[in-house]
Design a protein around this motif. Structure first.
Motif, PDB file in Angstrom:
ATOM      1  N   GLY A  17      55.205-132.220 -36.448  1.00  0.00           N
ATOM      2  CA  GLY A  17      56.319-132.694 -35.648  1.00  0.00           C
ATOM      3  C   GLY A  17      56.385-132.056 -34.268  1.00  0.00           C
ATOM      4  O   GLY A  17      55.680-131.085 -33.956  1.00  0.00           O
ATOM      5  N   ASN A  18      57.250-132.623 -33.419  1.00  0.00           N
ATOM      6  CA  ASN A  18      57.490-132.100 -32.074  1.00  0.00           C
ATOM      7  C   ASN A  18      58.707-131.170 -32.101  1.00  0.00           C
ATOM      8  O   ASN A  18      59.764-131.527 -32.632  1.00  0.00           O
ATOM      9  N   VAL A  19      58.564-129.976 -31.549  1.00  0.00           N
ATOM     10  CA  VAL A  19      59.613-128.957 -31.606  1.00  0.00           C
ATOM     11  C   VAL A  19      59.872-128.422 -30.201  1.00  0.00           C
ATOM     12  O   VAL A  19      58.919-128.178 -29.428  1.00  0.00           O
ATOM     13  N   ILE A  20      61.159-128.224 -29.867  1.00  0.00           N
ATOM     14  CA  ILE A  20      61.563-127.682 -28.570  1.00  0.00           C
ATOM     15  C   ILE A  20      62.035-126.235 -28.773  1.00  0.00           C
ATOM     16  O   ILE A  20      62.898-125.960 -29.623  1.00  0.00           O
ATOM     17  N   VAL A  21      61.474-125.291 -27.995  1.00  0.00           N
ATOM     18  CA  VAL A  21      61.818-123.872 -28.101  1.00  0.00           C
ATOM     19  C   VAL A  21      62.272-123.366 -26.729  1.00  0.00           C
ATOM     20  O   VAL A  21      61.472-123.341 -25.776  1.00  0.00           O
ATOM     21  N   PRO A  22      63.546-122.972 -26.576  1.00  0.00           N
ATOM     22  CA  PRO A  22      64.004-122.413 -25.293  1.00  0.00           C
ATOM     23  C   PRO A  22      63.529-120.973 -25.109  1.00  0.00           C
ATOM     24  O   PRO A  22      63.315-120.250 -26.080  1.00  0.00           O
ATOM     25  N   TYR A  23      63.395-120.553 -23.835  1.00  0.00           N
ATOM     26  CA  TYR A  23      62.984-119.177 -23.546  1.00  0.00           C
ATOM     27  C   TYR A  23      63.645-118.717 -22.252  1.00  0.00           C
ATOM     28  O   TYR A  23      64.028-119.526 -21.407  1.00  0.00           O
ATOM     29  N   TRP A  24      63.757-117.355 -22.090  1.00  0.00           N
ATOM     30  CA  TRP A  24      64.311-116.778 -20.864  1.00  0.00           C
ATOM     31  C   TRP A  24      63.954-115.285 -20.800  1.00  0.00           C
ATOM     32  O   TRP A  24      63.621-114.681 -21.814  1.00  0.00           O
ATOM     33  N   THR A  25      64.011-114.726 -19.603  1.00  0.00           N
ATOM     34  CA  THR A  25      63.700-113.305 -19.407  1.00  0.00           C
ATOM     35  C   THR A  25      64.983-112.530 -19.140  1.00  0.00           C
ATOM     36  O   THR A  25      65.979-113.084 -18.663  1.00  0.00           O
ATOM     37  N   GLU A  26      64.944-111.205 -19.445  1.00  0.00           N
ATOM     38  CA  GLU A  26      66.076-110.306 -19.194  1.00  0.00           C
ATOM     39  C   GLU A  26      65.550-109.004 -18.605  1.00  0.00           C
ATOM     40  O   GLU A  26      64.502-108.494 -19.034  1.00  0.00           O
ATOM     41  N   ASP A  27      66.285-108.443 -17.651  1.00  0.00           N
ATOM     42  CA  ASP A  27      65.892-107.167 -17.043  1.00  0.00           C
ATOM     43  C   ASP A  27      66.135-106.010 -18.002  1.00  0.00           C
ATOM     44  O   ASP A  27      67.104-105.996 -18.761  1.00  0.00           O
ATOM     45  N   GLU A  28      65.225-105.037 -17.951  1.00  0.00           N
ATOM     46  CA  GLU A  28      65.440-103.724 -18.569  1.00  0.00           C
ATOM     47  C   GLU A  28      65.275-102.717 -17.426  1.00  0.00           C
ATOM     48  O   GLU A  28      66.077-102.680 -16.530  1.00  0.00           O
ATOM     49  N   THR A  29      64.235-101.905 -17.485  1.00  0.00           N
ATOM     50  CA  THR A  29      63.948-101.025 -16.341  1.00  0.00           C
ATOM     51  C   THR A  29      63.243-101.796 -15.229  1.00  0.00           C
ATOM     52  O   THR A  29      63.244-101.365 -14.076  1.00  0.00           O
ATOM     53  N   ALA A  30      62.597-102.894 -15.586  1.00  0.00           N
ATOM     54  CA  ALA A  30      62.011-103.776 -14.578  1.00  0.00           C
ATOM     55  C   ALA A  30      63.086-104.723 -14.058  1.00  0.00           C
ATOM     56  O   ALA A  30      63.906-105.234 -14.825  1.00  0.00           O
ATOM     57  N   ILE A  31      63.089-104.960 -12.745  1.00  0.00           N
ATOM     58  CA  ILE A  31      64.121-105.774 -12.099  1.00  0.00           C
ATOM     59  C   ILE A  31      63.491-107.063 -11.581  1.00  0.00           C
ATOM     60  O   ILE A  31      62.466-107.035 -10.890  1.00  0.00           O
ATOM     61  N   SER A  32      64.119-108.170 -11.948  1.00  0.00           N
ATOM     62  CA  SER A  32      63.640-109.470 -11.492  1.00  0.00           C
ATOM     63  C   SER A  32      63.754-109.544  -9.963  1.00  0.00           C
ATOM     64  O   SER A  32      64.778-109.194  -9.373  1.00  0.00           O
ATOM     65  N   GLY A  33      62.690-110.010  -9.339  1.00  0.00           N
ATOM     66  CA  GLY A  33      62.641-110.069  -7.884  1.00  0.00           C
ATOM     67  C   GLY A  33      61.981-108.861  -7.268  1.00  0.00           C
ATOM     68  O   GLY A  33      61.515-108.925  -6.129  1.00  0.00           O
ATOM     69  N   ARG A  34      61.921-107.741  -8.004  1.00  0.00           N
ATOM     70  CA  ARG A  34      61.264-106.531  -7.499  1.00  0.00           C
ATOM     71  C   ARG A  34      59.968-106.250  -8.250  1.00  0.00           C
ATOM     72  O   ARG A  34      58.944-105.953  -7.628  1.00  0.00           O
ATOM     73  N   HIS A  35      60.020-106.346  -9.559  1.00  0.00           N
ATOM     74  CA  HIS A  35      58.829-106.074 -10.356  1.00  0.00           C
ATOM     75  C   HIS A  35      58.212-107.344 -10.929  1.00  0.00           C
ATOM     76  O   HIS A  35      57.021-107.367 -11.232  1.00  0.00           O
ATOM     77  N   TYR A  36      59.018-108.389 -11.116  1.00  0.00           N
ATOM     78  CA  TYR A  36      58.521-109.658 -11.657  1.00  0.00           C
ATOM     79  C   TYR A  36      59.497-110.752 -11.237  1.00  0.00           C
ATOM     80  O   TYR A  36      60.604-110.473 -10.754  1.00  0.00           O
ATOM     81  N   HIS A  37      59.106-111.988 -11.447  1.00  0.00           N
ATOM     82  CA  HIS A  37      59.986-113.121 -11.174  1.00  0.00           C
ATOM     83  C   HIS A  37      60.492-113.675 -12.503  1.00  0.00           C
ATOM     84  O   HIS A  37      59.698-114.098 -13.356  1.00  0.00           O
TER      85      HIS A  37
END
Length: 933
Positions: free
Chosen positions: A567-587
Motif C-alpha cells: 500500500g501507499n503510506v504517508i509519513v510526516p517529518y520535521w527537524t528540531e534544534d538541540e545544540t545545533a541551531i537551524s540557520g547556523r549549523h543546518y537548514h
C-alpha cells in the motif's frame, strides 16, 4: 548494614583506646614538672600494675623529660610542647612549635587529618588516570590467524601481555603505587635512614586487604550466589609467596642480621618480585608439566584472544611469519563465542522486534562488553569514579560503543588492492542484505582482495536463523573459485513467498575452508533479512544517533519501512534544534514522505552548513510522525470503515485487517551530530576492539578530559546486566557534593596527557610522578599528624595511612565480587598485591638505602620494633584467613570462597574482621609498650 555498624563500632572503640593512651601519656609527662625526683612521683602509682610495665613506663617518661623542656602547670599558663616536629620533605612545618596549648594541638591534628583525607582523594583520582594508562598498555594487540576445527582461517586480534604477568606487574603497581612510593620517598626524606611510616603502611594495608576486603566481598555477594577462584594455581602461588614475603621480612629484621639490613638482603628482597611473577606465570601456563614453552592463546567469552592455558600455537614457517592457532580449545572457544553472539542477537531480535539489525548489533556489542571479564583496572576506575561523582563506567561503555559504531558505519572499509605483497583476503561485500519476501531471488557478492594473481577458492553454505530453509528460503552450499585476476564472484539465493502475515526473519551465509593461499576476512558471515510484504509496514530510523561530517553538504537521512510494504503510506517529518541551531549549523526541514507500494526506504534531505570549527560537536533532532494510509491505497476504504466500528463488534477478519495498518517503530526520533572532518579517524579495528573494555577506560583528547572533569554524572545503581534504559537520570544531591569536593583534583589532573598518546606510556610516566609527589605530601602530613597527637609513626601507618590507600581497592573489590562470575579479581589480586608490596615496596627502598650506606662505609640500621612484631602477628593471622578460604572451598555445602549460605558467610566474615581488629589493637598496644615482647 549490620556488618558496617559492627565495623564502625570497632573502629570507634579503637579510637577511644588511642585517646586514652594519648591523655595518659600527656598526664604523666605534664605532672612530672613539679617534682625533681621523677622516680618518687611514679612510685606512688597503683602497685597492682605489673613491675615490668611500671619500670618501662618510668623509663619512657624519664627519656621524654630528658629530651623535652617542661614547665610547672599553673592556672592560665600555656602547656609547652612535649616534642617538636621535624621538617618534612615537601609540606611546610606549622609554626610555632613551642608553647602550644592542648586546643591548638587538637586543631592542628584535625587539620592534618582532613588534609590527609583530601590528599587520599587526590591520589585516588590520579590513580584513575594511572590505571587507565596501564589498561591501555596491557591491552596492546596484534593480528594472528585462527585455524578452526574444519581448517578455516580467520584473522583475530591477540593481546601481547599475559593476564597473570599484567596483574602482578603493572596492575599491582597501579593499585599499590602509593604504598610503594611512600616507602621509597620516606627513605630519601630521612637521609636514607629507616622509618616506620612506609613499612607500617605496607603491612597495615596487607592486613586490611586480606581481612576486611575479603570479608566484605564474602557477605555482599547477592543472596543465593557464590564466587569461586578460577585460577586456583595462581592464587596458591601468590598466597604462599605473600606469606613467605612477610616471613622473609621478619627473618632479615630479627633473625639473620638483627637490626641491620645488608646489601644482599635488600637486593634479594627486590629480586623476589620478578621471581614471584615468573613462578605465577609458570603455574598459570603449566610450563613444569608441558615439555615446551609454547606461546598459547585462548579466547574469552567476549571474543578477545588472550594469553592463556592449555592451548598450543604453531609458529608459521612461511616468509611472512604468520602465527596460527591450532585446532584445540582456542578453535572451540572461538566457535563458542561466535555462537554466543548469534544467540544473543537472536534473543534481542525477539525482545525488540521493531529494531533493525544495526540497532541489534549495537545492543549485542554492549552486552558482550558487559558480560565479558573485566580487568583489575576496570573495577578500580569504576569504583573511583562512582565515589567522586563521575558516574558509572557502564554508562560510558554504552555511550562509547554507540558513538564508535555510528562512526564506523559511516566509513567504508578499504584495502590497498595494488599492493601485491598483501595477503589474499576473501569476504562478503556487503555483509548485510535486506530483501522483500516477494523478490524471488537475490544476488550475493563475495570479493577477493590483496594478491589476486593465482587461483583461490572458498566454500559457502547457508545457515538458519529465525528463517528456515525450505519454508522461507532455499538452502544452498557450494564452492566459489577465483581464477587469476578475478576479484569477485556472485551467486543467487532463492526466497520463498507466501501469503501469511509474519514477522521479519533472517538467515546467514558463511564462508569457510579457503584454499591455502587465501584467508577469510571480516565479514565472513553475511546476514540476510527477509521483510514480510503482507503488511503496510513499520516505519523508523535506522540509528538513534548519526554522526555526519560538516563538509557533507546535504545529508541524506534514510527512513526505513520493514515488516511489510503493501500500500501507499504517508509519513510526516520535521527537524528540531538541540545544540545545533537551524540557520547556523543546518537548514531545518519539514514535510511528508510518500511510500508507494513495495517501497521500503525513503530519504529526507537535510542541508548541513560548513563552519570549519575546531572540534565541532553539535546535534539536532529529526522526527517522524504517525504514518497514515494514503486515500488512494487499495485497502484504505476497508480499513477506514472498520476503524469506525467498536472493538467488540469486530470480526476476526476485521481484526487481522486492522493489524495490517502502518505504524511507527521504536526509533521515531534520531539525533544528527555534526562533527568537523578531522574527527573521522575511527577504523574497523576500533569497532572490533569495542569488545575490549580498555577502549572505554582511556581518553583520546584533552577536551574529553576537561568535559568529564566539569560534568556531574549520576551514579548508575541499576544492575549492569539490565538491557533496557529506564530513561535519562538526573544527578542526585550526593553526586553534586562529591563532584564539587573533588573538582580541584579533577580539573588539575585533566591536564595529564590522554591515554591515546603514545599508547598510554606518557600518561603512565606523568601519573606515577604526580602520585609520588602527592604521596610525599601525605607522608609529611601523616608525620605531623602523629607528632601533634603524640601518635607513633608505626601506629599512624597501620591505622590511618593504610586505610586511606586501601579505600579505592575496597570498593573496586566489592564491585568485582558482585559483577564477576569468579572471585579472582577480588581475592586472587589481594594476595598478589600483598607479595608485590613487600618485594617491590620494601625491597626497592631498602636496597637503595643499604647500597647508599655501603658506599659511604656505614650500615643501614632498621630497628625491628613494632614493624617486626606486626609482621609476625600478620603472618599468623594470614595463615588462619587463607585456611578459612580453603575450608569454604572444600566444604560441600559452600564450595566457594565468596557468598554461599547466609549463616556460614557471615560467620566466616566475622572471623576475618575479628582478625583485623585483633591485629590493630595488639600492634598498637605493643607500639606503646603495654604489651611487651
Amino acid at each position: 548494614m549490620l556488618l558496617m555498624r559492627k565495623t564502625v563500632r570497632s573502629i570507634a572503640t579503637f579510637a577511644l583506646l588511642l585517646l586514652v593512651l594519648y591523655v595518659k601519656t600527656h598526664t604523666f609527662a605534664l605532672t612530672t614538672g613539679q617534682a625533681v625526683d621523677n622516680s618518687a612521683s611514679y612510685s606512688s602509682l597503683n602497685e597492682t600494675s605489673s613491675d615490668v610495665i611500671h619500670n618501662r613506663f618510668v623509663r619512657q617518661v624519664n627519656d621524654d623529660l630528658d629530651e623535652q623542656e617542661t614547665t610547672t602547670l599553673r592556672p592560665g599558663v600555656e602547656v609547652e610542647e612535649l616534642g617538636t616536629c621535624s621538617e618534612g620533605l615537601l609540606l611546610p612545618l606549622w609554626l610555632p612549635q613551642r608553647h602550644i596549648s592542648v586546643s591548638d594541638r587538637a586543631i592542628r591534628g584535625f587539620v592534618y587529618f582532613m588534609l590527609m583525607v583530601y590528599l587520599f582523594v587526590g591520589v585516588s583520582i590520579i590513580s584513575d588516570r594511572f590505571m587507565a594508562s596501564i589498561e591501555a598498555i596491557t591491552s596492546i594487540e596484534r593480528n594472528v590467524v585462527v585455524r578452526g576445527p574444519k581448517g578455516e582461517k580467520q584473522t583475530m586480534r591477540v593481546r601481547i601481555w599475559n593476564e597473570t604477568v599484567a596483574n602482578l606487574t603493572l596492575m599491582a603497581l597501579g593499585s599499590s603505587a602509593p604504598e610503594i612510593l611512600l616507602s621509597v620517598i620516606e627513605i630519601y626524606a630521612k637521609n636514607f635512614e629507616s622509618g616506620d611510616l612506609g613499612p607500617g603502611t605496607i603491612v597495615g594495608s596487607a592486613a586490611y586487604n586480606l581481612f576486611v576486603i575479603i570479608a566484605l566481598c564474602m557477605v555482599l555477594i547477592p543472596k543465593g550466589e557464590k564466587r569461586r577462584i578460577k585460577h586456583l594455581r595462581v592464587f596458591i602461588v601468590t598466597a604462599v609467596l605473600s606469606i613467605i614475603a612477610y616471613i622473609w621480612l621478619w627473618a632479615i629484621l630479627s633473625l639473620i642480621s638483627p637490626g641491620i639490613i645488608e646489601v644482599w638482603e635488600g637486593v634479594l628482597t627486590l629480586l623476589m618480585f620478578p621471581a614471584t611473577v615468573l613462578w605465577a606465570y609458570i603455574a598459570e601456563r603449566r610450563l613444569l608439566v608441558y615439555k615446551y614453552m609454547d606461546k598459547n592463546y585462548r579466547m574469552n567469552k567476549r571474543g578477545t584472544v588472550v594469553a592463556g592455558e592449555q592451548d598450543s600455537v604453531e609458529m608459521g614457517g612461511d616468509d611472512k611469519g604468520k602465527q596460527f592457532l591450532r585446532m584445540s580449545e582456542s578453535a572451540h572457544a572461538y566457535d563458542e563465542a561466535r555462537m554466543e553472539y548469534i544467540q544473543l542477537l537472536s534473543e534481542l531480535r525477539q525482545k525488540f522486534p521493531d529494531a533493525d539489525l544495526e540497532q541489534l548489533e549495537m545492543m549485542a556489542q554492549e552486552q558482550l562488553i558487559t558480560r565479558g571479564n573485566k580487568s583489575r583496572a576496570f573495577y578500580r576506575i569504576q569504583a573511583t569514579r562512582k565515589l567522586i561523582g563521575s558516574g558509572n563506567l557502564m554508562r560510558k561503555i554504552q555511550e562509547r560503543a554507540h558513538d564508535d559504531i555510528t562512526r564506523v558505519k559511516a566509513q567504508i572499509q578499504t584495502f590497498n588492492d595494488d599492493d601485491d605483497d598483501m595477503p589474499t583476503r576473501i569476504y562478503f561485500e556487503p555483509g548485510h542484505y535486506t530483501v522483500m519476501e516477494n523478490c524471488g531471488e537475490f544476488e550475493v557478492r563475495v570479493v577477493r582482495r590483496g594478491d589476486i594473481s593465482g587461483y583461490s577458492n572458498v566454500q559457502f553454505e547457508t545457515q538458519d536463523g529465525t528463517a528456515s530453509a525450505g519454508s522461507d528460503y532455499v538452502g544452498k552450499s557450494g564452492i566459489l573459485t577465483f581464477p587469476p585476476g578475478v576479484d569477485e564472484q556472485r551467486f543467487k539465493i532463492e526466497i520463498i513467498d507466501d501469503d501469511i502475515f509474519e514477522e521479519d526473519e533472517c538467515f546467514y551465509i558463511r564462508l569457510f575452508n579457503p584454499s591455502a593461499n587465501a584467508t577469510i576476512y571480516v565479514p565472513h558471515t553475511a546476514t540476510v533479512m527477509i521483510l514480510d510484504d503482507d503488511h503496510a509496514g513499520i516505519f523508523a530510523f535506522a540509528d538513534a544517533v548519526i554522526d555526519v561530517n560538516e563538509s557533507v553538504g546535504v545529508y541524506v537521512l534514510s527512513v526505513m519501512r520493514y515488516s511489510g510494504a503493501r500500500g501507499n503510506v504517508i509519513v510526516p517529518y520535521w527537524t528540531e534544534d538541540e545544540t545545533a541551531i537551524s540557520g547556523r549549523h543546518y537548514h531545518g526541514v519539514r514535510g511528508e514522505l510518500i511510500f508507494e507500494n513495495n517501497v521500503t526506504e525513503k530519504f529526507i534531505l537535510i542541508p548541513i552548513i560548513e563552519e570549519s570549527t575546531y572540534e565541532k560537536d553539535v546535534k539536532f533532532k529529526v522526527n517522524i510522525g504517525e504514518p497514515q494510509l494514503a486515500p488512494d491505497s487499495a485497502h484504505y476504504p476497508e480499513i477506514h470503515n472498520v476503524e469506525k466500528k467498536r472493538a467488540e463488534d469486530l470480526t476476526d477478519l476485521e481484526r487481522i485487517l486492522l493489524m495490517s495498518k502502518p505504524r511507527n517503530g521504536e526509533l521515531t526520533t534520531t539525533y544528527i551530530r555534526i562533527r568537523e572532518s578531522s574527527e573521522f579517524k575511527t577504523t574497523v579495528d576500533k569497532l572490533v576492539a569495542r569488545a575490549n573494555v580498555s577502549a572505554v577506560l582511556g581518553t583520546s583528547t584533552w577536551k574529553e578530559q576537561f568535559k568529564d572533569a566539569l560534568t556531574v554524572v549520576p551514579g548508575d545503581e541499576n544492575d549492569l546486566d539490565a538491557e533496557e534504559d529506564v530513561g535519562e537520570e538526573v544527578p542526585k544531591c550526593v553526586d553534586y557534593i562529591s563532584h564539587f569536593i573533588c573538582l580541584f583534583w579533577k580539573v588539575l589532573f585533566a591536564f595529564v596527557p590522554p591515554t591515546d598518546i603514545c599508547g598510554g606510556y606518557v600518561t603512565f610516566v606523568i601519573s606515577i610522578f604526580v602520585i609520588g609527589v602527592l604521596t610525599a605530601v601525605i607522608g609529611d602530613a601523616a608525620t605531623y599528624f602523629g607528632c601533634v597527637c603524640n601518635i607513633k609513626d608505626s601506629v599512624t601507618a597501620i591505622c590511618f595511612v593504610a586505610l586511606g590507600t586501601s579505600i579505592p581497592d575496597t570498593f573496586a573489590s566489592i564491585i568485582a565480587a558482585k559483577q564477576d562470575a569468579t572471585a579472582d579479581n577480588c581475592i586472587g589480586n589481594v594476595t598478589g598485591s600483598n607479595a608485590v608490596n613487600v618485594f617491590l615496596g620494601i625491597g626497592l627502598a631498602w636496597s637503595i638505602a643499604s647500597i647508599y650506606h655501603a658506599v659511604n662505609g656505614s650500615t643501614f640500621n632498621v630497628e625491628p620494633g613494632t614493624i617486626g612484631f606486626a609482621v609476625t602477628l600478620f603472618c599468623g593471622e594470614a595463615l588462619i584467613a587463607i585456611g578459612v578460604l580453603m575450608f569454604r572451598r572444600s566444604t560441600k555445602s559452600i564450595r566457594a570462597e565468596l557468598g554461599g549460605p547466609f549463616i556460614s558467610k557471615w560467620l566466616h566474615a566475622s572471623i576475618l574482621l575479628l582478625l583485623w581488629i585483633v591485629y590493630l589493637i595488639v600492634s598498637t598496644l605493643e607500639a606503646y609498650d603495654i604489651i611487651i615482647v
